[in-house]
Structure formats: structure tokens, C-alpha cells
Write a protein that holds these residues in place. Sequence first.
Motif, PDB file in Angstrom:
ATOM      1  N   CYS A 198     -12.284 -11.510  19.653  1.00  9.57           N
ATOM      2  CA  CYS A 198     -12.505 -12.499  20.898  1.00  9.57           C
ATOM      3  C   CYS A 198     -13.214 -12.040  21.975  1.00  9.57           C
ATOM      4  N   GLY A 199     -13.044 -10.576  22.111  1.00 13.00           N
ATOM      5  CA  GLY A 199     -13.868  -9.783  23.032  1.00 13.00           C
ATOM      6  C   GLY A 199     -12.989  -8.953  24.184  1.00 13.00           C
ATOM      7  N   ASP A 200     -11.574  -9.250  23.940  1.00  7.19           N
ATOM      8  CA  ASP A 200     -10.639  -8.608  24.778  1.00  7.19           C
ATOM      9  C   ASP A 200     -10.391  -7.276  24.433  1.00  7.19           C
ATOM     10  N   THR A 201     -10.088  -6.311  25.327  1.00  9.85           N
ATOM     11  CA  THR A 201      -9.759  -4.890  25.094  1.00  9.85           C
ATOM     12  C   THR A 201      -8.480  -4.350  25.406  1.00  9.85           C
ATOM     13  N   TYR A 202      -7.973  -3.561  24.506  1.00  8.70           N
ATOM     14  CA  TYR A 202      -6.407  -3.086  24.849  1.00  8.70           C
ATOM     15  C   TYR A 202      -6.415  -1.527  24.120  1.00  8.70           C
ATOM     16  N   CYS A 203      -5.332  -0.897  24.465  1.00 12.25           N
ATOM     17  CA  CYS A 203      -5.144   0.507  23.818  1.00 12.25           C
ATOM     18  C   CYS A 203      -4.860   0.188  22.403  1.00 12.25           C
ATOM     19  N   LEU A 204      -5.514   1.164  21.652  1.00 13.02           N
ATOM     20  CA  LEU A 204      -5.464   0.920  20.038  1.00 13.02           C
ATOM     21  C   LEU A 204      -3.740   0.821  19.781  1.00 13.02           C
ATOM     22  N   GLU A 205      -2.987   1.926  20.301  1.00 12.63           N
ATOM     23  CA  GLU A 205      -1.616   1.652  20.156  1.00 12.63           C
ATOM     24  C   GLU A 205      -0.940   0.549  20.242  1.00 12.63           C
ATOM     25  N   CYS A 206      -1.058   0.109  21.559  1.00 12.56           N
ATOM     26  CA  CYS A 206      -0.537  -1.183  22.205  1.00 12.56           C
ATOM     27  C   CYS A 206      -0.763  -2.306  21.286  1.00 12.56           C
ATOM     28  N   ILE A 207      -1.898  -2.674  20.910  1.00 15.05           N
ATOM     29  CA  ILE A 207      -2.364  -3.882  20.197  1.00 15.05           C
ATOM     30  C   ILE A 207      -1.856  -3.616  18.696  1.00 15.05           C
ATOM     31  N   LYS A 208      -1.953  -2.421  18.125  1.00 20.70           N
ATOM     32  CA  LYS A 208      -1.219  -2.298  16.744  1.00 20.70           C
ATOM     33  C   LYS A 208       0.448  -2.781  16.800  1.00 20.70           C
ATOM     34  N   ILE A 209       1.111  -2.144  18.007  1.00 18.77           N
ATOM     35  CA  ILE A 209       2.511  -2.492  17.791  1.00 18.77           C
ATOM     36  C   ILE A 209       2.712  -3.818  18.147  1.00 18.77           C
ATOM     37  N   TYR A 210       1.993  -4.359  18.941  1.00 19.28           N
ATOM     38  CA  TYR A 210       2.104  -5.759  19.339  1.00 19.28           C
ATOM     39  C   TYR A 210       1.852  -6.679  18.147  1.00 19.28           C
ATOM     40  N   TRP A 211       0.768  -6.390  17.136  1.00 19.25           N
ATOM     41  CA  TRP A 211       0.376  -7.358  15.842  1.00 19.25           C
ATOM     42  C   TRP A 211       1.414  -6.971  14.857  1.00 19.25           C
ATOM     43  N   ASP A 212       2.076  -5.742  14.893  1.00 21.96           N
ATOM     44  CA  ASP A 212       3.115  -5.378  13.914  1.00 21.96           C
ATOM     45  C   ASP A 212       4.244  -6.359  13.614  1.00 21.96           C
ATOM     46  N   GLN A 213       4.456  -7.041  14.719  1.00 24.65           N
ATOM     47  CA  GLN A 213       5.787  -7.918  14.711  1.00 24.65           C
ATOM     48  C   GLN A 213       5.349  -9.390  14.263  1.00 24.65           C
ATOM     49  N   PHE A 214       3.945  -9.390  13.822  1.00 20.99           N
ATOM     50  CA  PHE A 214       3.570 -10.938  13.263  1.00 20.99           C
ATOM     51  C   PHE A 214       3.081 -10.623  11.865  1.00 20.99           C
ATOM     52  N   ASP A 215       3.296  -9.309  11.278  1.00 16.49           N
ATOM     53  CA  ASP A 215       2.855  -9.287  10.272  1.00 16.49           C
ATOM     54  C   ASP A 215       3.492 -10.057   9.027  1.00 16.49           C
ATOM     55  N   HIS A 216       4.848 -10.527   9.188  1.00 22.39           N
ATOM     56  CA  HIS A 216       5.467 -11.384   8.267  1.00 22.39           C
ATOM     57  C   HIS A 216       4.909 -12.738   8.380  1.00 22.39           C
ATOM     58  N   MET A 217       4.143 -12.994   9.576  1.00 22.26           N
ATOM     59  CA  MET A 217       3.711 -14.493   9.411  1.00 22.26           C
ATOM     60  C   MET A 217       2.112 -14.348   9.062  1.00 22.26           C
ATOM     61  N   GLY A 218       1.511 -13.413   9.210  1.00 20.72           N
ATOM     62  CA  GLY A 218       0.110 -13.225   8.630  1.00 20.72           C
ATOM     63  C   GLY A 218      -0.805 -13.943   9.783  1.00 20.72           C
ATOM     64  N   VAL A 219      -0.531 -14.434  10.844  1.00 15.65           N
ATOM     65  CA  VAL A 219      -1.141 -14.896  11.923  1.00 15.65           C
ATOM     66  C   VAL A 219      -1.172 -14.242  13.094  1.00 15.65           C
ATOM     67  N   TYR A 220      -2.377 -13.472  13.838  1.00 16.56           N
ATOM     68  CA  TYR A 220      -2.336 -12.552  14.831  1.00 16.56           C
ATOM     69  C   TYR A 220      -2.919 -13.353  16.053  1.00 16.56           C
ATOM     70  N   THR A 221      -2.515 -13.168  17.176  1.00 14.66           N
ATOM     71  CA  THR A 221      -3.022 -13.768  18.440  1.00 14.66           C
ATOM     72  C   THR A 221      -3.679 -12.704  19.249  1.00 14.66           C
ATOM     73  N   CYS A 222      -4.362 -13.151  20.172  1.00 15.40           N
ATOM     74  CA  CYS A 222      -4.918 -12.256  21.472  1.00 15.40           C
ATOM     75  C   CYS A 222      -3.764 -12.528  22.504  1.00 15.40           C
ATOM     76  N   PRO A 223      -2.955 -11.556  23.087  1.00 13.54           N
ATOM     77  CA  PRO A 223      -2.112 -11.708  23.954  1.00 13.54           C
ATOM     78  C   PRO A 223      -2.615 -12.331  25.292  1.00 13.54           C
ATOM     79  N   GLN A 224      -3.839 -12.376  25.529  1.00 12.43           N
ATOM     80  CA  GLN A 224      -4.346 -13.045  26.713  1.00 12.43           C
ATOM     81  C   GLN A 224      -5.096 -14.322  26.478  1.00 12.43           C
ATOM     82  N   CYS A 225      -6.174 -14.582  25.761  1.00 15.36           N
ATOM     83  CA  CYS A 225      -6.688 -15.681  25.433  1.00 15.36           C
ATOM     84  C   CYS A 225      -6.015 -16.567  24.235  1.00 15.36           C
ATOM     85  N   ARG A 226      -5.016 -15.927  23.681  1.00 12.91           N
ATOM     86  CA  ARG A 226      -4.213 -16.570  22.519  1.00 12.91           C
ATOM     87  C   ARG A 226      -5.164 -17.212  21.344  1.00 12.91           C
ATOM     88  N   ALA A 227      -6.512 -16.483  21.119  1.00 11.92           N
ATOM     89  CA  ALA A 227      -7.200 -16.794  20.023  1.00 11.92           C
ATOM     90  C   ALA A 227      -6.608 -16.074  18.757  1.00 11.92           C
TER      91      ALA A 227
END
Length: 567
Positions: free
Chosen positions: A29-58
Motif C-alpha cells: 500500500c506504500g506505508d513503511t515500517y521496521c522489518l521486525e515490527c511489521i513481521k511481529i504485527y502480521w504474525d498474530q494474523f497468520d491464523h486468519m490468513g488476512v493481513y492489514t496495514c496498521p495505518q491505512c487498513r489496506a
Amino acid sequence: MAESGFPLPPENYCPLCADSLRDPVTIPCGDTYCLECIKIYWDQFDHMGVYTCPQCRATFTPRPVLRRNLPDVNHEPRRQLPELTPFPYMHRESFCDFCVGRRNKAVKSCLMCLAYYCETHVKPHYESSTFKRHKLVDETGHLDRKICPQHEKGLELFCRSDQMCICVLCTVREHRSHNITSAEEERIEKQKVLVVTQSEVQHIIQERMKELQELKHNVDVLKMQYDMLKPLSMYVCYWPSSDDIKLPSDKLIMPFQSCAQRAQAESDKTFHEMLQAVERWKAEINQMIMANMQAAMSQADGYVDRLEQEILELQRRDAELRQILETEDNIHFLQNFPTLCVPPEAMVPKVLINPQFSFGEMSKTATEMKENLDDICKKELSKISKTDSCKMSFDPNTVYKELVLSDGNQRVTRKKTIQFYPDHPERFDGFSQALCKEPLTGFRFYWEAEWSGEFSIGVAYKSISRKGKNSHSLLGYNDKSWSLLCSDSGYSAWHNKVDQDLPDAPRATRIGVYLDYAGNTVAFYSVSETMDVIHRFKAQFSEPLYAGFGVGSSVTLCQLKPNSRPY
């Protein structure tokens, strides 16, 4: 300042940790994060299989592959390759959880205790039977990722259906009836894939190193050639100024010699100017060669930078793979596998600078310029030496409905009966006129015609109107034609509705027309035992011309021998 009065965060900050970006990655979507931060953030959604951007919610499905942003090497100065550094998302420095006061650096972590240990506090795990079944691994700094976010239990298993690490309680609810295996077994299978990937990375590194070596060699050759040519490009031969060439005075030579002498002097002056122009072209070609070489060297330096950057990234990738393959932590291995198993892609296209590239093209250009100049000179000389006596014929598609063609379209006669010609957009339908088929442009032309009854002779553009009985389609009455009107009472010259009576012109039943297209001149001659000029038009011709005739009784095109009327 934000509306709240607090300063806005800097552009290079991570919205998740609110700190400076570390190993920045830009998601789709164009937003930028630390590699480690976005990996940890998305890990909690692995069981759902849908990943969102913390800022724009894409939202993204499947999980996007993360790659560290590369600097724009095209706009950065050349630099030495830095040493390889640890990767924050794979190894984060941690401290012992059991030190009091100043905490020592952790060297091991326990997958059962989920705690960090320094060299001192890890000893009980080796010495006491209490910790016999505990699993010690090298410290990686990511124990928080070893805990199930749903049940707060240690991750021990792997769900092949959802491709994620799970705890024992996950098998009861969220992953019931899924294809479940131990983390150790799954690691054994996936490790085979990473070994192949690492082999591919190492092979690409070798290939790119060869390309880099060859590219640097060609750059050195190109710079050496540039240094050799640079002094030569400063040299320009200067011919004497054409102002130094004096034209002869008519008072100093015999009158019959003056014209030839003056023509020769003017010719010498013109050719001196041409030689000066050639020298300027030569200097311009040399400058273009130097400019192309400079551009090539600049481009090559850019490729070297980019290639060195790609090799650095490949070396980092190789180190990542080597580190993950050596880890004893199966969960850590499986969590990082999706990113590391992606086959490497070339970031820089293969480029080999040919140090000879500039010379061949420029030499070809110089040769073509010489040949074109020779052709121009030959054509101009031929125009001076002779005039083309045209062999013409009437164009049947243009003749008026009362005109009859004969003698192989060399003669046209006006009849009182209508001829059934097919409709054609180029046929004159208002006046008894016709054009010849041959276009006249670029050079000199001469033709003659015999006439009876009132008639007009001249030249016209092809774009002259053919329809209607008005000035747009009558020879000499518009800006697209020039004509001489001939009758028993005399001559008159016509162009764009302006006429000029010629009462003193000698009478003749044969009229000659001389067209100097390049000289913008068309002249009419009375042809009998002598040739006398009747009238001469000066014009600026912008289109090919065609011989045109207005027929009162009959007109016959005369057959002339080549160069029979030299001018």
C-alpha cells in the motif's frame, strides 16, 4: 505542528514502534515500517490468513513477502562496500532475565522456560537434572514470538494446512482436524528447500562477481581511451577567413575577362567557407564522441554501484540463510522460512559496456556525411551543366469533357461534342483545360508546345481546384498557378488574378517554357528562328508543379532532343 500542538513525527519513523526505522520495508500500500515490527504485527494474523496495514487498513491476501528497501544508488556517491552486519529481525541483542543490577548479555534462551540466560545463570540448565528435559538454543532475542498469541502457551507444533506454528491447545479448537506435525519434522523438510535456495544465491554471487570484474575492466579501458582522445579533441584546423579572399576589380582586367575572373573568385570564396564549415562539423563530431564517452563512463559507474549493491544484498541473503540453517531453534527457523525461501531475483540487468561502442557509430556518421556531401555536389553540378528537356504527355484524368486526346496523349483538340469520360476528382469541369502527368520539382525543366486558336500555357500545383467555373480553377487566376495567355491580338501574363499585358512581345505559334524550380523562376519564350523571352515570373514554389494548358482549338506537345535548348 499537528492540530494538537505536538510536533509531527519525522518521516523516517516507524508507526508501530514510534522510533527511527530499522531495516525499513515498504508494504504494497506504500506505508513503511521496521522489518521486525511489521513481521511481529502480521504474525498474530497468520491464523486468519488476512493481513492489514496498521495505518491505512489496506488488506492483503496472501501475506506479502517483505524485502528491505534498497538505497537509490543512482543518486548516491560511490562508496566502499560496508561489512556485513547482524540482521535485526533474525537476531536481536537481549539480556539475562536473572541478573540483578547490571544485566549481562544473554547467550542462551530456554524454549521451556521462555527466558534469557547469561553464561553464569545458564549453568543450572547444564548441571541440574531438573532442567534435563529443557531445550536450550542460541539466543535470538525473539522469545515473545515463541508464545501463542491466543493461548499464551509455547509454540511446539506446525500446522501444514495453515502453514504456521501453533501450540498444543490450538489443535483442540482453531486447527482441529488440520494436518499437524512436530516443528522438528517440518523443519527437516523445509531445510531441504533452503539448502537449494542458498546454493542458488551463492551461484548468482559468483556470476555477478565475474560481471563486476569485466565491467570494471571495460570502464578502465574506456577511461584510458578518453584520456588519450581528450588532447586531440582540442585541435581544430582553421582555414583563412573568406574575407581575406579579394574579388578582382573590373577596372584592373579586360571586360571580357571580368565575368570569368569574378566567378572564379566568388567560387574560391564559397569553397573556403565550405571548408570552414566542414572543420566546424569535424569539431562537432569530435565533441559528440567525447560527450558519448563521458555519458558511457557515467552510466558504467552507475552500473558498477548498482551491481556492487546487489552483490552486497546477495551476500547478506547468503548470511541469513547460513544463520537460519545453523539455528537449533525450530520455531525460529519455521517462522523465518516464508521470507527466506523466496528464490533470489536479479535487481540489476546484465550489463557489459563495450569500450569500442562510440567509435563505430561516429565513424559511420562521418562517412555518411561525406557521401551525402558528394551526392549534393554532383547533383548541383549536373543542374549547372544541363537542363532537362522534358518528355511530357497529357493526363487523361484531367482533360475537360470537350477535349479529345491523340498521338499517344501528345495532342489535345477541342470538339463541340461532349466526350463521355468517366468521372474523376482531378478532371476540370468548368474550363477547357488539362494538365500533364509529370511532376516537376527540384531541378530545371524545359518544354515547348504548338498552338492554334486562343490558348494559355503555364504551371500549376496539383492542389489547384478542378471543379466549378470560377477563379479557383482557372490557370493564372489564383495563387496556385502561373500562366501566359496567348491569342492573335497578343500576350498577357497572369498570376493570382493579376495580369500584365505584353504588347511588344514577338509573335510565334510555338511557345517554350523554362522552369528553374530551385531558382523559383518560370519563363516563357517565343520560339521561331530565334528565341525571345516573353515574360518571366519570380515565385517561391512550395509544391511540385505540373505543366498546364487552356485549349481554344488545339495544343501539341513538341518532341525535343536532350539539351536542345541549353540555358
